[in-house]
Design a protein around this motif. Structure first.
Motif, PDB file in Angstrom:
ATOM      1  N   ASN A 288      -1.419  -0.075   2.576  1.00  0.00           N
ATOM      2  CA  ASN A 288      -0.466  -1.092   2.148  1.00  0.00           C
ATOM      3  C   ASN A 288       0.955  -0.538   2.128  1.00  0.00           C
ATOM      4  OD1 ASN A 288       0.951  -1.684  -0.708  1.00  0.00           O
ATOM      5  ND2 ASN A 288       0.380  -3.530   0.375  1.00  0.00           N
ATOM      6  N   GLY A 289       1.894  -1.303   2.682  1.00  0.00           N
ATOM      7  CA  GLY A 289       3.292  -0.899   2.682  1.00  0.00           C
ATOM      8  C   GLY A 289       3.689  -0.031   3.867  1.00  0.00           C
ATOM      9  N   ASN A 354       3.170  -5.252   3.950  1.00  0.00           N
ATOM     10  CA  ASN A 354       3.165  -5.480   2.503  1.00  0.00           C
ATOM     11  C   ASN A 354       2.112  -6.494   2.075  1.00  0.00           C
ATOM     12  OD1 ASN A 354       5.234  -3.686   1.969  1.00  0.00           O
ATOM     13  ND2 ASN A 354       6.807  -5.224   2.375  1.00  0.00           N
ATOM     14  N   SER A 396       0.534 -10.231  -1.774  1.00  0.00           N
ATOM     15  CA  SER A 396       1.698  -9.625  -1.154  1.00  0.00           C
ATOM     16  C   SER A 396       2.393  -8.697  -2.135  1.00  0.00           C
ATOM     17  CB  SER A 396       2.634 -10.756  -0.708  1.00  0.00           C
ATOM     18  OG  SER A 396       3.902 -10.240  -0.439  1.00  0.00           O
ATOM     19  N   ASN A 397       2.853  -7.571  -1.626  1.00  0.00           N
ATOM     20  CA  ASN A 397       3.469  -6.583  -2.507  1.00  0.00           C
ATOM     21  C   ASN A 397       4.958  -6.883  -2.689  1.00  0.00           C
ATOM     22  OD1 ASN A 397       4.139  -4.404  -4.012  1.00  0.00           O
ATOM     23  ND2 ASN A 397       3.453  -2.862  -2.531  1.00  0.00           N
ATOM     24  N   ARG A 399       6.819  -5.268  -4.729  1.00  0.00           N
ATOM     25  CA  ARG A 399       7.421  -3.992  -5.115  1.00  0.00           C
ATOM     26  C   ARG A 399       8.198  -4.101  -6.429  1.00  0.00           C
ATOM     27  NH1 ARG A 399       6.734  -0.512  -1.367  1.00  0.00           N
ATOM     28  NH2 ARG A 399       6.197  -1.201   0.720  1.00  0.00           N
TER      29      ARG A 399
END
Lengths: 405, 261
Positions: A288-289, A354, A396-397, A399
């Protein structure tokens, strides 16, 4: 005394019958010669490997490599056509969770029924009952019919039963890809503790992170044949280069996922789809990311002017796909230029991935200037996994930075 | 075969649980539960009584009692075969994903129907006492008849369960065949009546292995006499042969059923 392996697979081959038409009825049998009804297709050929007791071995390979069939044969569900398989100890297979659950039964009744399907006596199930319910965290709902369970609760109960059979040999077929992230992690920990208890584990996966964490050794299958056997790292490297050869060769040959669909006028053709990770290596699993490149080749057959290049990413959820991201050069108002017959070039979609943990499908497309005519649309041509770092859950990230003031 | 039997024995509790499941699923959420399975034969009995005793005047005293002596075992046979034949194909998901002795699926259906049958026999005994037909010493032969019918039914169910996996048409074909077989078995009339009124067709009834079984039920339950041991013994041998054959064929194919379902 000869050495006793936990699993011993010797020159195993398996064929399936591919029926030309799915319904095989008496009428067909009477009208046609039997041999015209089907073709034999060898899914596995000459497979041999041995698994030491107490070791954890991964079975790695792409779609259609035969790894699930291999696992089903070790679980005795399928019978090999050639060769032999010997197992030493109680085998439990996590192939599909909750097979055999009765919707009208309560959780408690299903524990006993499912336990006996998995080969436990009532006495044995009773002894494990508290552990099963405890692990599933369903104490409050154990006397509710499972038809009222959410799919997560259902999975939790099913996994708890299967894992508490307390086998000597555990066969796992990517079941960790189901359920929510929290439960996935819990399952993973349970499997790790199995490993620490010195049980034998055979693990089918194409998630290199999970394979590296769990397994010392791995077996690589490629289109039904043994490609390699060795340390998990070496096998994963070999698998990666195999994938990269396969996909860069292009075309849709060998794409066998059920969602795949291709259409378009073929004025221009998509020739190969790659997925590259942060280090520019071909992969099927993205952290992820991670900066990710979705790349496809385009071969032009007739002159095209300012074509649209697009890509859709869909997530697999409970057997169907949902759009999670869709973009193209038309929406981004990005001119693409003119190309003449014979031109070949590469289109890259570069983005940080993401997205939440799960299985995703890529659909690249080439269309006419205004998007009205599709030249080539390869719907869901290939899949990839996203694995997460455990710091967040969801789709969804964002952040988030968490501030305390 | 011995190895298969030993494994089946180890999975005995699964067989029990699946049988209980069959019975429970059948009567789930119906207030009258088991009584629905009595309803069909009793309704049949009422219709046949009307047609054959009042209209066609079959001269048998307590004709409804006679009818039920044949209809109850027939129902056990018919339902076992008809539902047992799809027992593998309708459990495709289970068959493909978990290993267990697959014969448990058809066997649990036969057992569930057998339990049902035993319960309906209790009702039958009530009827026998009320109607004045009475219970006779010949009832001692009943367990043997039950056993022989069980063997025949189990063997046939195992056979149709396997072949339905390969040829789905069997399910529909069996519906027609069982309908015809009902009239080819002396259930609504006695074998001697066939001999009396339709002598030229009597051989058809005598070829039917169910005939001596149903006749034996009627003998011990209704007429109060022991069965014709000659005919019954022959059927018993056929039943055992069918059971052995069915079990053998099932085991020969069972390793390949998961990929065919």
């Amino acid at each position: 005394m000869t050495h006793k392996y936990a699993i011993e697979v010797t020159h195993v081959a398996k064929k399936f019958r591919l029926y030309h038409e799915r319904s095989h009825s008496l009428k067909q049998l009477l009208l046609l010669k039997r041999k015209n009804l089907y073709e034999d297709f060898w899914v596995l050929q000459d497979i041999s490997f041995k698994v030491e007791p107490g070791s954890t071995v991964a079975l790695v390979g792409g779609n259609g490599s035969g790894k699930s069939t291999m696992l089903k044969m070790i679980a005795r569900i399928l019978k090999p056509n050639k060769g032999s398989i010997r197992t030493n100890g109680r085998v439990s297979a996590l192939l599909e969770l909750g097979a055999g659950f009765q919707q009208d039964y309560t959780g408690r009744e299903n524990v006993f029924l499912n336990g006996s399907i998995l080969g436990l006596s009532t006495k044995e199930t009773r002894r494990r009952f508290d552990d099963i319910v405890g692990f599933s965290e369903l104490e409050k709902f154990i006397d509710t019919p499972v038809r009222n369970y959410s799919s997560g609760m259902y999975m939790r109960l099913a996994f708890s039963i299967a894992i508490n059979v307390d086998p000597d040999i555990l066969l796992i077929d990517e079941v960790l890809a189901v359920g929510d992230e929290a439960f996935q992690r819990k399952c993973f920990d349970k499997i790790l503790s199995f490993k620490q208890q010195g049980k034998t584990i055979l693990f089918v996966s194409h998630d290199p992170y999970a394979v590296r964490r769990l397994c010392e050794r791995a077996v690589l299958l490629d289109r039904g044949k043994m490609a390699m056997i060795g340390s998990a790292d070496a096998v994963l490297n070999q698998y990666r280069s195999l994938l990269s050869d396969r996909y860069s060769a292009g075309g849709s040959e060998g794409v066998d996922n059920p969602y795949y669909n291709r259409f378009g006028s073929r004025q221009a053709e998509i020739t190969g789809v790659s997925l590259l990770n942060g280090s520019g290596e071909e992969t099927e699993v993205i952290q992820n990311g991670e900066e990710t490149v979705i790349q496809f080749g385009v071969k032009v057959h007739r002159e095209i002017n300012n074509p649209v290049f697009g890509c859709i990413i869909r997530k697999e959820e409970e057997g169907s796909l949902k759009d999670v991201y869709n973009t193209n050069t038309l929406w981004q108002n990005r001119p693409t230029g003119s190309f003449s017959a014979g031109d070949e070039f590469v289109v890259q979609f570069v983005q940080p991935m993401n997205l939440g943990a799960g299985i995703y499908y890529i659909s690249p497309a080439v269309a006419s200037q205004d998007g009205s005519v599709f030249y080539d649309w390869q719907d869901n041509i290939r899949s990839f996994h996203v694995s997460d770092d455990g710091t967040w859950r969801g789709v969804s990230n964002l952040r988030s930075r968490i501030l305390i003031k | 075969m011995l190895q298969n039997l030993r494994e089946l024995y180890r999975y005995g509790e699964l067989l029990k649980n699946m049988t209980v499941k069959e019975l429970r699923v059948r009567y789930k959420e119906s207030a009258l539960g088991f009584f629905w399975s009595l309803f069909t034969p009793i309704l049949n009995m009422a219709v046949y009584t009307l047609v054959f005793s009042l209209v066609l005047k079959i001269g048998l005293p307590h004709y409804p009692v006679f009818l039920l002596a044949g209809i109850f075992p027939w129902q056990f046979f018919q339902t076992s075969i008809a539902t047992g034949c799809v027992s593998i194909v309708h459990n495709g998901n289970l068959v493909k994903k978990v290993y267990f002795p697959l014969e448990i699926l058809p066997l649990s259906i036969v057992l569930a129907n057998f339990v049902n049958f035993l319960l309906s026999l209790l009702v039958y005994f009530g009827l026998v006492l009320v109607s004045g037909v009475g219970i006779h010493l010949s009832i001692l032969a009943l367990p043997l008849i039950l056993l022989v019918q069980m063997a025949l039914t189990t063997g046939l169910t195992l056979l149709v369960a396997v072949y339905t996996v390969y040829f789905r048409d069997i399910e529909h074909f069996l519906g027609v065949l069982l309908f015809a077989l009902f009239y080819g078995t002396p259930i609504i009339f006695t074998l001697s009546q066939i001999g009396q009124y339709a002598r030229q067709y009597a051989f058809l009834f005598e070829l039917n292995p169910l005939t001596p079984i149903i006749t034996a039920y009627q003998d011990v339950l209704y007429f109060g006499r022991f069965p014709d041991w000659g005919a019954f013994g022959l059927t018993a041998l056929v039943a055992i042969a069918v059971l052995v054959l069915g079990y053998h064929v099932f085991n020969k194919h069972k390793g390949f059923l998961p990929e065919e379902v």
